[in-house]
Design a protein around this motif. Structure first.
Motif, PDB file in Angstrom:
ATOM      1  N   ARG A 248     -11.420  -0.840  15.363  1.00 36.09           N
ATOM      2  CA  ARG A 248     -11.593   0.458  16.001  1.00 36.09           C
ATOM      3  C   ARG A 248     -11.900   1.573  15.012  1.00 36.09           C
ATOM      4  O   ARG A 248     -12.408   2.616  15.410  1.00 36.09           O
ATOM      5  CB  ARG A 248     -10.321   0.817  16.797  1.00 36.09           C
ATOM      6  N   HIS A 249     -11.567   1.379  13.732  1.00 38.20           N
ATOM      7  CA  HIS A 249     -11.883   2.431  12.759  1.00 38.20           C
ATOM      8  C   HIS A 249     -13.263   2.182  12.167  1.00 38.20           C
ATOM      9  O   HIS A 249     -13.612   1.045  11.837  1.00 38.20           O
ATOM     10  CB  HIS A 249     -10.843   2.449  11.633  1.00 38.20           C
ATOM     11  N   PRO A 250     -14.093   3.228  12.024  1.00 38.44           N
ATOM     12  CA  PRO A 250     -15.434   3.049  11.456  1.00 38.44           C
ATOM     13  C   PRO A 250     -15.428   2.407  10.067  1.00 38.44           C
ATOM     14  O   PRO A 250     -16.373   1.694   9.715  1.00 38.44           O
ATOM     15  CB  PRO A 250     -15.986   4.479  11.392  1.00 38.44           C
ATOM     16  N   TYR A 251     -14.373   2.632   9.276  1.00 37.46           N
ATOM     17  CA  TYR A 251     -14.307   2.015   7.949  1.00 37.46           C
ATOM     18  C   TYR A 251     -14.125   0.505   8.071  1.00 37.46           C
ATOM     19  O   TYR A 251     -14.772  -0.262   7.355  1.00 37.46           O
ATOM     20  CB  TYR A 251     -13.165   2.620   7.139  1.00 37.46           C
ATOM     21  N   THR A 252     -13.270   0.077   8.988  1.00 35.90           N
ATOM     22  CA  THR A 252     -13.095  -1.358   9.232  1.00 35.90           C
ATOM     23  C   THR A 252     -14.410  -1.971   9.690  1.00 35.90           C
ATOM     24  O   THR A 252     -14.797  -3.057   9.239  1.00 35.90           O
ATOM     25  CB  THR A 252     -12.009  -1.601  10.294  1.00 35.90           C
ATOM     26  N   ARG A 295     -20.350   7.567  10.029  1.00 38.88           N
ATOM     27  CA  ARG A 295     -21.509   7.855  10.888  1.00 38.88           C
ATOM     28  C   ARG A 295     -21.084   8.466  12.219  1.00 38.88           C
ATOM     29  O   ARG A 295     -21.922   8.980  12.975  1.00 38.88           O
ATOM     30  CB  ARG A 295     -22.302   6.577  11.126  1.00 38.88           C
ATOM     31  N   PHE A 296     -19.787   8.410  12.544  1.00 39.33           N
ATOM     32  CA  PHE A 296     -19.297   8.943  13.814  1.00 39.33           C
ATOM     33  C   PHE A 296     -18.456  10.204  13.616  1.00 39.33           C
ATOM     34  O   PHE A 296     -17.746  10.633  14.523  1.00 39.33           O
ATOM     35  CB  PHE A 296     -18.450   7.891  14.544  1.00 39.33           C
ATOM     36  N   ALA A 297     -18.532  10.803  12.425  1.00 37.30           N
ATOM     37  CA  ALA A 297     -17.659  11.931  12.091  1.00 37.30           C
ATOM     38  C   ALA A 297     -17.902  13.136  12.991  1.00 37.30           C
ATOM     39  O   ALA A 297     -19.028  13.434  13.384  1.00 37.30           O
ATOM     40  CB  ALA A 297     -17.863  12.315  10.629  1.00 37.30           C
ATOM     41  N   MET A 298     -16.797  13.827  13.305  1.00 34.30           N
ATOM     42  CA  MET A 298     -16.846  15.059  14.085  1.00 34.30           C
ATOM     43  C   MET A 298     -16.237  16.187  13.256  1.00 34.30           C
ATOM     44  O   MET A 298     -15.642  15.939  12.206  1.00 34.30           O
ATOM     45  CB  MET A 298     -16.068  14.878  15.404  1.00 34.30           C
ATOM     46  N   LYS A 299     -16.368  17.420  13.705  1.00 27.87           N
ATOM     47  CA  LYS A 299     -15.844  18.558  12.956  1.00 27.87           C
ATOM     48  C   LYS A 299     -14.344  18.442  12.737  1.00 27.87           C
ATOM     49  O   LYS A 299     -13.828  18.793  11.669  1.00 27.87           O
ATOM     50  CB  LYS A 299     -16.170  19.860  13.683  1.00 27.87           C
ATOM     51  N   SER A 303     -11.194  18.702   8.974  1.00 22.43           N
ATOM     52  CA  SER A 303     -10.188  19.744   8.745  1.00 22.43           C
ATOM     53  C   SER A 303      -8.803  19.437   9.298  1.00 22.43           C
ATOM     54  O   SER A 303      -7.819  20.018   8.857  1.00 22.43           O
ATOM     55  CB  SER A 303     -10.672  21.065   9.346  1.00 22.43           C
ATOM     56  N   MET A 304      -8.714  18.501  10.241  1.00 21.11           N
ATOM     57  CA  MET A 304      -7.435  18.241  10.897  1.00 21.11           C
ATOM     58  C   MET A 304      -6.831  16.916  10.446  1.00 21.11           C
ATOM     59  O   MET A 304      -7.552  15.946  10.192  1.00 21.11           O
ATOM     60  CB  MET A 304      -7.621  18.211  12.424  1.00 21.11           C
ATOM     61  N   GLU A 305      -5.510  16.900  10.323  1.00 19.77           N
ATOM     62  CA  GLU A 305      -4.801  15.657  10.017  1.00 19.77           C
ATOM     63  C   GLU A 305      -4.998  14.696  11.182  1.00 19.77           C
ATOM     64  O   GLU A 305      -4.758  15.048  12.340  1.00 19.77           O
ATOM     65  CB  GLU A 305      -3.313  15.934   9.813  1.00 19.77           C
ATOM     66  N   VAL A 306      -5.442  13.477  10.888  1.00 20.70           N
ATOM     67  CA  VAL A 306      -5.755  12.529  11.953  1.00 20.70           C
ATOM     68  C   VAL A 306      -4.473  11.868  12.456  1.00 20.70           C
ATOM     69  O   VAL A 306      -3.725  11.272  11.674  1.00 20.70           O
ATOM     70  CB  VAL A 306      -6.731  11.440  11.454  1.00 20.70           C
ATOM     71  N   PRO A 307      -4.185  11.953  13.742  1.00 19.60           N
ATOM     72  CA  PRO A 307      -2.983  11.299  14.280  1.00 19.60           C
ATOM     73  C   PRO A 307      -3.174   9.784  14.338  1.00 19.60           C
ATOM     74  O   PRO A 307      -4.296   9.280  14.274  1.00 19.60           O
ATOM     75  CB  PRO A 307      -2.856  11.893  15.680  1.00 19.60           C
ATOM     76  N   PHE A 320     -10.102   9.794  15.232  1.00 17.67           N
ATOM     77  CA  PHE A 320     -10.285  10.631  16.410  1.00 17.67           C
ATOM     78  C   PHE A 320     -11.150   9.962  17.478  1.00 17.67           C
ATOM     79  O   PHE A 320     -11.114  10.364  18.647  1.00 17.67           O
ATOM     80  CB  PHE A 320     -10.909  11.982  16.021  1.00 17.67           C
ATOM     81  N   MET A 321     -11.913   8.939  17.106  1.00 19.96           N
ATOM     82  CA  MET A 321     -12.722   8.236  18.092  1.00 19.96           C
ATOM     83  C   MET A 321     -11.857   7.480  19.097  1.00 19.96           C
ATOM     84  O   MET A 321     -12.329   7.083  20.160  1.00 19.96           O
ATOM     85  CB  MET A 321     -13.684   7.261  17.405  1.00 19.96           C
ATOM     86  N   CYS A 322     -10.581   7.275  18.739  1.00 18.28           N
ATOM     87  CA  CYS A 322      -9.664   6.591  19.653  1.00 18.28           C
ATOM     88  C   CYS A 322      -8.905   7.575  20.545  1.00 18.28           C
ATOM     89  O   CYS A 322      -8.079   7.158  21.369  1.00 18.28           O
ATOM     90  CB  CYS A 322      -8.677   5.742  18.855  1.00 18.28           C
ATOM     91  N   HIS A 323      -9.183   8.860  20.373  1.00 15.34           N
ATOM     92  CA  HIS A 323      -8.548   9.871  21.218  1.00 15.34           C
ATOM     93  C   HIS A 323      -9.118   9.761  22.639  1.00 15.34           C
ATOM     94  O   HIS A 323     -10.318   9.541  22.815  1.00 15.34           O
ATOM     95  CB  HIS A 323      -8.819  11.269  20.648  1.00 15.34           C
ATOM     96  N   PRO A 324      -8.282   9.910  23.650  1.00 15.81           N
ATOM     97  CA  PRO A 324      -8.771   9.805  25.039  1.00 15.81           C
ATOM     98  C   PRO A 324      -9.905  10.779  25.365  1.00 15.81           C
ATOM     99  O   PRO A 324     -10.740  10.485  26.230  1.00 15.81           O
ATOM    100  CB  PRO A 324      -7.525  10.130  25.879  1.00 15.81           C
ATOM    101  N   ASP A 325      -9.949  11.920  24.682  1.00 20.21           N
ATOM    102  CA  ASP A 325     -10.978  12.923  24.961  1.00 20.21           C
ATOM    103  C   ASP A 325     -12.168  12.844  24.001  1.00 20.21           C
ATOM    104  O   ASP A 325     -13.021  13.743  23.991  1.00 20.21           O
ATOM    105  CB  ASP A 325     -10.371  14.330  24.880  1.00 20.21           C
ATOM    106  N   ALA A 326     -12.236  11.795  23.182  1.00 19.27           N
ATOM    107  CA  ALA A 326     -13.359  11.651  22.242  1.00 19.27           C
ATOM    108  C   ALA A 326     -14.655  11.453  23.016  1.00 19.27           C
ATOM    109  O   ALA A 326     -14.677  10.783  24.058  1.00 19.27           O
ATOM    110  CB  ALA A 326     -13.116  10.459  21.319  1.00 19.27           C
ATOM    111  N   PRO A 327     -15.767  12.034  22.525  1.00 22.13           N
ATOM    112  CA  PRO A 327     -17.051  11.883  23.227  1.00 22.13           C
ATOM    113  C   PRO A 327     -17.524  10.430  23.212  1.00 22.13           C
ATOM    114  O   PRO A 327     -17.261   9.687  22.266  1.00 22.13           O
ATOM    115  CB  PRO A 327     -18.000  12.778  22.412  1.00 22.13           C
TER     116      PRO A 327
END
Length: 342
Positions: A248-252, A295-299, A303-307, A320-327
């Motif tokens: 699920r992580h772009p680095y993986t 390649r999937f980075a957002m603003k 700047s924000m600590e990733v939960p 943040f791509m795993c956030h329910p509100d991610a585009p």
């Protein structure tokens, strides 16, 4: 989930250089169950080896653990004094270092070095320790151990030296074995033999193992769980199946896409490298350390600590791509299929 043998909680490790503080490990937490094999993977400089040295209490100056807990059998290793740690190092927790040629003393025989490790931690006569050294060499597959116990390191091949290091590490029957790049500089055939040996010994002796490697193939062959590290943090953790089939992580995903495929249509495609360079740990990024290369980075990533998001009982990821509100992102959704999509 089995009984926890080791718990690392919010570990922070830094190196205080003349240029400033290098924050090598930043808020790392994980656990190892009894008789379990976990893998820690990532690029060079991601913090894998520093994590293992922090656990062992072997950090050299100017390295220092600046925060967190390292609980082994419920006791915090960071609160123990040097003489207390010496009773644990090589006895209850053993380590196989990267290069056996530089880890073994060229002036002493293999048998002498194994017996020294045995007698340091066990009340055993020299004769009994010699017999134990022969038994250990036989157990790890060294031919004619009665003769080879008298050999010097330069008389062993690379694979045999690595086996001797494993024999030395297991001679005191530790509860936890840390293997730091144990297959580095070995050809693929010997790599497979060493990994098979580690898996066999894990099953036979019940020794929990932490395998540190940049080789995803090595990790997939023997590990129960895998931790993916980058920039001194854990980006993703999951079972071997979850990491390889549902990353699920772009680095993986980037690591998996960098692995050559040997069969099927994917074997004809060019490898997809991870562009850019690892972060400067003198000035670590505020947000996600992988942000500049993603390649999937957002603003928010900058700047924000990733939960941390928990996807299952064993699968967690900081993205943040795993956030329910991610585009929605079709490319990301396809890459979630892991090695099934190549």
């Amino acid at each position: 989930m089995g009984e926890k043998l080791l718990e690392v909680k919010h570990l922070h490790t830094s190196f205080f250089t003349h240029l400033g503080e290098v924050k090598a490990i930043r808020d790392v937490s994980f656990h190892v169950d009894k008789s379990e094999i976990i893998g820690i993977v990532g690029e060079s400089g991601s913090g894998k080896s520093v994590t293992s040295l922090s656990i062992m209490g072997l950090l050299a100056h100017p390295g220092k653990v600046t925060g967190g807990e390292i609980l082994f059998k419920g006791e915090d290793l960071l609160k123990k004094k040097k003489h207390e740690m010496r009773k644990i190092q090589g006895n209850e927790i053993s380590m196989i270092f990267q290069d056996p040629m530089t880890s073994l003393n060229p002036l002493f025989t293999i048998g002498n070095q194994i017996t020294e490790a045995i007698r340091t931690h066990q009340k055993m006569s020299r004769e009994d320790a010699n017999k134990r050294a022969v038994e250990m060499l036989r157990m790890v597959g060294i031919p004619s151990p009665e003769k080879r116990v008298k050999s010097y390191p330069h008389e062993f091949s690379g694979g045999m030296r690595q086996r001797a290091m494993i024999a030395m590490a297991l001679s005191s029957e530790p509860d936890l074995l840390i293997a730091d790049e144990p297959t580095t500089a070995l050809d693929v055939t010997i790599q497979a033999q060493v990994l098979s040996l580690m898996k066999e010994l894990n099953e036979r002796l019940g020794t929990a193992t932490i395998l540190i490697t940049h080789n995803l193939g090595c990790a997939s062959s023997i590990c129960d769980r895998i931790l993916v590290m980058y920039g001194g943090k854990i980006m993703e953790e999951g079972s071997t199946e979850e990491i390889f089939y549902e990353p699920r992580h772009p680095y993986t995903m980037g690591l998996l896409n960098s692995v050559p495929k040997v069969s099927g249509e994917q074997s004809k495609k060019r490898l997809v490298p991870i562009l850019g360079t690892p972060p400067d740990m003198l000035h670590p990024p505020t947000g996600c350390p992988f942000y500049p290369r993603c390649r999937f980075a957002m603003k928010a990533c900058a700047s924000m600590e990733v939960p941390e998001f928990s996807l299952s009982g064993t699968h967690r990821v900081s993205c943040f791509m795993c956030h329910p509100d991610a585009p929605a992102n079709e490319v990301y959704e396809k890459q979630k299929g892991g090695i099934r999509h190549g």
